[in-house]
Write a protein that holds these residues in place. Structure first.
Motif, mmCIF file in Angstrom:
data_model
loop_
_atom_site.group_PDB
_atom_site.id
_atom_site.type_symbol
_atom_site.label_atom_id
_atom_site.label_comp_id
_atom_site.label_asym_id
_atom_site.label_seq_id
_atom_site.Cartn_x
_atom_site.Cartn_y
_atom_site.Cartn_z
ATOM 1 N N GLU A 105 -4.285 0.074 -17.995
ATOM 2 C CA GLU A 105 -5.169 1.202 -17.662
ATOM 3 C C GLU A 105 -5.117 1.415 -16.160
ATOM 4 O OE1 GLU A 105 -9.312 0.561 -18.650
ATOM 5 O OE2 GLU A 105 -8.720 0.214 -20.714
ATOM 6 N N ALA A 106 -5.142 2.670 -15.752
ATOM 7 C CA ALA A 106 -5.142 2.938 -14.314
ATOM 8 C C ALA A 106 -6.512 3.458 -13.873
ATOM 9 C CB ALA A 106 -4.063 3.960 -13.983
ATOM 10 N N ILE B 110 -22.874 5.642 -20.538
ATOM 11 C CA ILE B 110 -21.572 5.711 -19.843
ATOM 12 C C ILE B 110 -20.795 4.386 -19.928
ATOM 13 C CG2 ILE B 110 -20.410 6.269 -17.657
ATOM 14 C CD1 ILE B 110 -22.846 8.071 -17.008
ATOM 15 N N PRO B 111 -21.416 3.227 -19.606
ATOM 16 C CA PRO B 111 -20.620 1.996 -19.733
ATOM 17 C C PRO B 111 -20.169 1.732 -21.170
ATOM 18 C CG PRO B 111 -22.597 1.585 -18.438
ATOM 19 C CD PRO B 111 -22.746 2.959 -19.011
ATOM 20 N N VAL B 112 -21.026 2.044 -22.133
ATOM 21 C CA VAL B 112 -20.665 1.783 -23.534
ATOM 22 C C VAL B 112 -19.490 2.668 -23.942
ATOM 23 C CG1 VAL B 112 -21.443 1.939 -25.952
ATOM 24 C CG2 VAL B 112 -22.976 0.999 -24.204
ATOM 25 N N ILE B 113 -19.581 3.952 -23.631
ATOM 26 C CA ILE B 113 -18.517 4.875 -24.060
ATOM 27 C C ILE B 113 -17.201 4.571 -23.341
ATOM 28 C CG2 ILE B 113 -17.799 7.318 -23.994
ATOM 29 C CD1 ILE B 113 -19.756 6.666 -26.275
ATOM 30 N N THR B 114 -17.256 4.304 -22.043
ATOM 31 C CA THR B 114 -15.990 4.023 -21.340
ATOM 32 C C THR B 114 -15.363 2.717 -21.878
ATOM 33 O OG1 THR B 114 -17.240 3.070 -19.505
ATOM 34 C CG2 THR B 114 -16.450 5.315 -19.215
ATOM 35 N N ALA B 115 -16.204 1.761 -22.233
ATOM 36 C CA ALA B 115 -15.674 0.510 -22.805
ATOM 37 C C ALA B 115 -15.045 0.771 -24.172
ATOM 38 C CB ALA B 115 -16.795 -0.521 -22.930
ATOM 39 N N LEU B 116 -15.711 1.576 -24.983
ATOM 40 C CA LEU B 116 -15.196 1.849 -26.332
ATOM 41 C C LEU B 116 -13.873 2.618 -26.271
ATOM 42 C CD1 LEU B 116 -18.529 2.764 -28.183
ATOM 43 C CD2 LEU B 116 -17.142 0.707 -28.520
ATOM 44 N N LEU B 117 -13.777 3.530 -25.309
ATOM 45 C CA LEU B 117 -12.512 4.273 -25.164
ATOM 46 C C LEU B 117 -11.378 3.310 -24.810
ATOM 47 C CD1 LEU B 117 -13.759 7.431 -23.243
ATOM 48 C CD2 LEU B 117 -12.842 7.344 -25.577
ATOM 49 N N SER C 257 -15.912 -18.386 -31.505
ATOM 50 C CA SER C 257 -16.027 -19.538 -32.408
ATOM 51 C C SER C 257 -14.944 -20.559 -32.103
ATOM 52 C CB SER C 257 -15.897 -19.075 -33.864
ATOM 53 O OG SER C 257 -16.890 -18.129 -34.156
ATOM 54 N N GLY C 258 -14.162 -20.306 -31.060
ATOM 55 C CA GLY C 258 -13.113 -21.256 -30.685
ATOM 56 C C GLY C 258 -11.798 -21.024 -31.408
ATOM 57 N N ASN C 259 -11.666 -19.900 -32.109
ATOM 58 C CA ASN C 259 -10.420 -19.627 -32.837
ATOM 59 C C ASN C 259 -9.462 -18.785 -32.003
ATOM 60 O OD1 ASN C 259 -11.506 -20.819 -35.188
ATOM 61 N ND2 ASN C 259 -12.658 -18.918 -35.573
ATOM 62 N N ALA C 260 -8.159 -19.035 -32.230
ATOM 63 C CA ALA C 260 -7.153 -18.204 -31.556
ATOM 64 C C ALA C 260 -7.293 -16.776 -32.075
ATOM 65 C CB ALA C 260 -5.763 -18.736 -31.861
ATOM 66 N N ILE C 261 -7.102 -15.820 -31.150
ATOM 67 C CA ILE C 261 -7.308 -14.406 -31.471
ATOM 68 C C ILE C 261 -5.990 -13.759 -31.866
ATOM 69 C CG2 ILE C 261 -7.634 -12.238 -30.192
ATOM 70 C CD1 ILE C 261 -10.063 -13.529 -28.898
ATOM 71 N N ASP C 262 -6.030 -12.887 -32.884
ATOM 72 C CA ASP C 262 -4.779 -12.225 -33.284
ATOM 73 C C ASP C 262 -4.834 -10.715 -33.012
ATOM 74 O OD1 ASP C 262 -6.541 -11.397 -35.163
ATOM 75 O OD2 ASP C 262 -5.421 -12.134 -36.903
ATOM 76 N N TYR C 263 -5.657 -10.327 -32.031
ATOM 77 C CA TYR C 263 -5.693 -8.920 -31.605
ATOM 78 C C TYR C 263 -5.695 -8.914 -30.077
ATOM 79 C CZ TYR C 263 -10.588 -10.442 -31.648
ATOM 80 O OH TYR C 263 -11.734 -11.178 -31.468
ATOM 81 N N GLN C 264 -5.468 -7.766 -29.501
ATOM 82 C CA GLN C 264 -5.401 -7.675 -28.042
ATOM 83 C C GLN C 264 -6.797 -7.733 -27.409
ATOM 84 O OE1 GLN C 264 -2.720 -7.497 -25.821
ATOM 85 N NE2 GLN C 264 -1.554 -8.090 -27.639
ATOM 86 N N ASN D 231 -6.528 0.203 -26.229
ATOM 87 C CA ASN D 231 -5.981 -1.157 -26.195
ATOM 88 C C ASN D 231 -5.635 -1.664 -27.597
ATOM 89 O OD1 ASN D 231 -5.545 -3.685 -24.638
ATOM 90 N ND2 ASN D 231 -7.266 -4.457 -25.812
ATOM 91 N N ASN D 232 -6.524 -1.414 -28.547
ATOM 92 C CA ASN D 232 -6.361 -2.041 -29.863
ATOM 93 C C ASN D 232 -5.759 -1.143 -30.932
ATOM 94 O OD1 ASN D 232 -8.942 -3.448 -28.486
ATOM 95 N ND2 ASN D 232 -7.749 -4.903 -29.665
ATOM 96 N N PHE D 233 -5.807 0.149 -30.728
ATOM 97 C CA PHE D 233 -5.262 1.039 -31.763
ATOM 98 C C PHE D 233 -3.982 1.711 -31.265
ATOM 99 C CE2 PHE D 233 -9.609 0.120 -32.761
ATOM 100 C CZ PHE D 233 -9.535 -0.196 -34.108
ATOM 101 N N PHE D 234 -4.022 2.287 -30.075
ATOM 102 C CA PHE D 234 -2.788 2.861 -29.517
ATOM 103 C C PHE D 234 -1.875 1.782 -28.918
ATOM 104 C CE2 PHE D 234 -5.273 6.741 -29.712
ATOM 105 C CZ PHE D 234 -4.323 7.731 -29.938
#
Ligand code: F6P
Length: 540
Positions: A333-334, A313-320, A364-371, A325-328
């Motif tokens: 989130e509510a 359950i935690p894995v699936i809810t996190a993946l959803l 690794s200390g790098n700036a992130i280019d995704y949400q 967040n990253n594709f749509f």
């Protein structure tokens, strides 16, 4: 050992998810129900008293497979084992992250710096238990010999939100002690709380992991001064207890050494309600219920640690959540709990989720280019239906929502419960199916009004249906979200357990306070801040 550093966007599954997203982004969930009559059953996770329906999501079996592949590619399994083992996964602060050890069985063996921490945890739990019993039974009395009637928790952030949320959530299980929470440095908060209190029968629990937090120390000082108008310095020992890692600072404040409930550096503030930070919970509902809360969380820990990812359950809810967040590119989130007892649940989750995963630098200390970190918000249903649901149904934003409901009402009022649950079920149906132009025409609505009455639907929701709100099921639910936070942090390749982002504002507030008090003048503010400061000084 440290967590691995793998950029999720460079994995094979990320690219496949991107292609898959392009292929299904306009599909309507209700069509998948038509194509697969078993969809609801196929996409429901059942575990103990939890029934988690993820079928009303913009996903297919392929989406889930690819998301699980992503979890595998970033080696989530390795991260989970390091998390539970006590490896230093809070690398930037050089600490293990072991709130799970706080609810582990007495036979467990969790080693930090070569020492098994479980015996110390049980020693503190025994102290919480005997103190709780003595206060609840009236054996321990205030300075005029009367039993305690009120308990005030003084703390902020993780030293307030968890206990406050749980105490409210478990109101049904409460004993005679009245509980209060003072958190804000706003003096009107503390004054409102103490104005009706009797110092002779009130116990104060000062909760601060660091014992350096401005808000908590200011409130504790104000309350002690107020107390000393009735009691003496010697009486402080009977009325003030503290929860902290900083024993020296607590003693300096004047709290008796016997009244200190220790905690440890490897417990993060926002995950600390399972430690002595939960003392107010134990006092409010009794130690047996506090213990049941811990054992519920431990059951969820075992599920998370051992269940295959596609049923976890935690894995699936996190993946959803990652999917939206990253594709749509969903912005928030509510969380809508259909229980008034969970009134503070979303507020509590805001710290857990946003303080943990609001990061823009990778491991690794790098700036992130995704949400990364999602914005989380919510209020209980049905109230929220009459507040912001309009925007979820017909606004321009995609807002995935988690609906949490309990099959049984605690007071057993069937009439209300059936109405509550019919709303709980209807809203996710409405969000998913929507209402077409044709259906509206069929109702005889005049042409010019039809566009305004269309619901496009296809709004994704998770339904978490639990048998009953109890200390144990609440423990499971909170632990579910803790692990969801962890999984998201692993996937986004960030450090979820530091919170440097709260420091700068604290430092500047100290500088400005000195300026307000007139002891220093720093002229290097921006013009706006200088003007505001001057204006404030003129007004006061
Ligand atoms: O807001 C920052 C923070 O450090 C939180 O992480 C923590 O829960 C809160 O302040 C309170 O800290 P303490 O328990 O040390 O008073």
């Amino acid at each position: 050992m440290a967590l691995k550093s793998i950029n999720p966007t460079k994995t094979k599954s990320w690219q496949l998810l991107q292609n898959h997203f392009e292929a299904i982004k306009d599909a309507h969930i209700k069509d998948w129900f038509t194509q697969n009559p078993r969809r609801a059953i196929d996409l429901t996770l059942t575990w103990e008293d939890f029934y988690v329906d993820i079928s009303k999501h913009r996903i297919t079996n392929e989406t889930l497979d690819l998301l699980v592949q992503l979890a595998n590619e970033v080696d989530l399994q390795d991260a989970i084992s390091k998390y539970f083992k006590g490896d230093v996964i809070n690398e930037t602060e050089g600490r293990a992250v072991l709130h799970t050890a706080l609810r582990a069985p007495e036979s467990a063996n969790v080693i930090v710096d070569g020492v098994n921490v479980i015996p110390e945890i049980y020693q503190v739990n025994n102290k919480i238990e005997s103190f709780t019993n003595q206060i609840v039974n009236g054996e321990l009395k205030g300075f005029t010999g009367q039993p305690f009637t009120d308990v005030v928790n003084i703390g902020i952030g993780g030293s307030d939100l968890g206990p406050a949320m749980v105490v409210e959530a478990l109101s049904f299980y409460k004993n005679h002690l009245k509980t209060h929470f003072v958190s804000n440095v706003d003096g009107d908060h503390v004054n409102e709380v103490i104005k009706h209190l009797n110092p002779e029968t009130t116990l104060f629990v000062v909760v601060s992991k660091t014992f350096t937090t401005q808000e908590t120390l200011s409130n504790a000082n104000t309350i002690r001064d107020w107390f000393l108008k009735s009691g003496s310095q010697n009486d402080v020992a009977k009325h003030f207890v503290a929860v902290s890692t900083n024993i020296e600072k607590v003693k300096e404040f004047g709290i008796d050494e016997n009244n200190i409930f220790p905690m440890w550096n490897w417990v993060g503030g926002r995950f600390s309600l399972w430690s002595a930070v939960g003392l107010t919970i134990s006092l409010a509902v009794g130690y047996n219920h506090f213990d049941a809360l811990l054992s519920g969380a431990n059951k969820m820990d075992e599920h998370f640690k051992t269940e295959a990812f596609d049923k976890n359950i935690p894995v699936i809810t996190a993946l959803l959540s990652v999917w939206y967040n990253n594709f749509f590119k969903a912005e928030s989130e509510a969380v809508i709990a259909y229980s008034q007892y969970l009134n503070q649940f979303a507020t509590y989750l805001q710290q857990g989720i946003m303080e943990s995963n609001g990061k823009s630098v990778d491991r690794s200390g790098n700036a992130i280019d995704y949400q990364t970190g999602t914005i989380i918000w919510g209020e209980p249903g049905t109230n929220s239906q009459h507040a912001f649901f309009q925007l979820i149904h017909q606004g321009t934003k995609l807002i995935p929502a988690e609906f949490i409901g309990f099959a049984k009402s605690l007071h057993g009022n069937k009439d209300h419960q059936d109405k509550l649950m019919s709303n709980f079920l209807a809203q996710t149906e409405a969000l998913m199916t929507g209402k077409s132009e044709n259906a509206i025409y069929d109702e005889g609505v005049s042409d010019n009004l039809v566009p305004f009455k269309v619901f496009e639907g296809n709004k994704p929701t998770t339904t978490i249906l639990i048998d009953k709100l109890s200390p144990e099921s609440l423990g499971k639910l909170i632990a579910l979200y803790e692990h969801k936070i962890f999984v998201q942090g692993v996937i986004w390749n960030i450090f979820s357990y530091d919170q440097f982002g709260v420091e700068l504002g604290k430092q500047l507030a100290n500088t400005i306070l000195h300026e307000i008090l007139g002891s220093t003048v720093v002229n290097n503010h921006d013009a706006s801040t200088s003007n505001l400061l001057e204006h404030y000084k003129k007004l006061t």
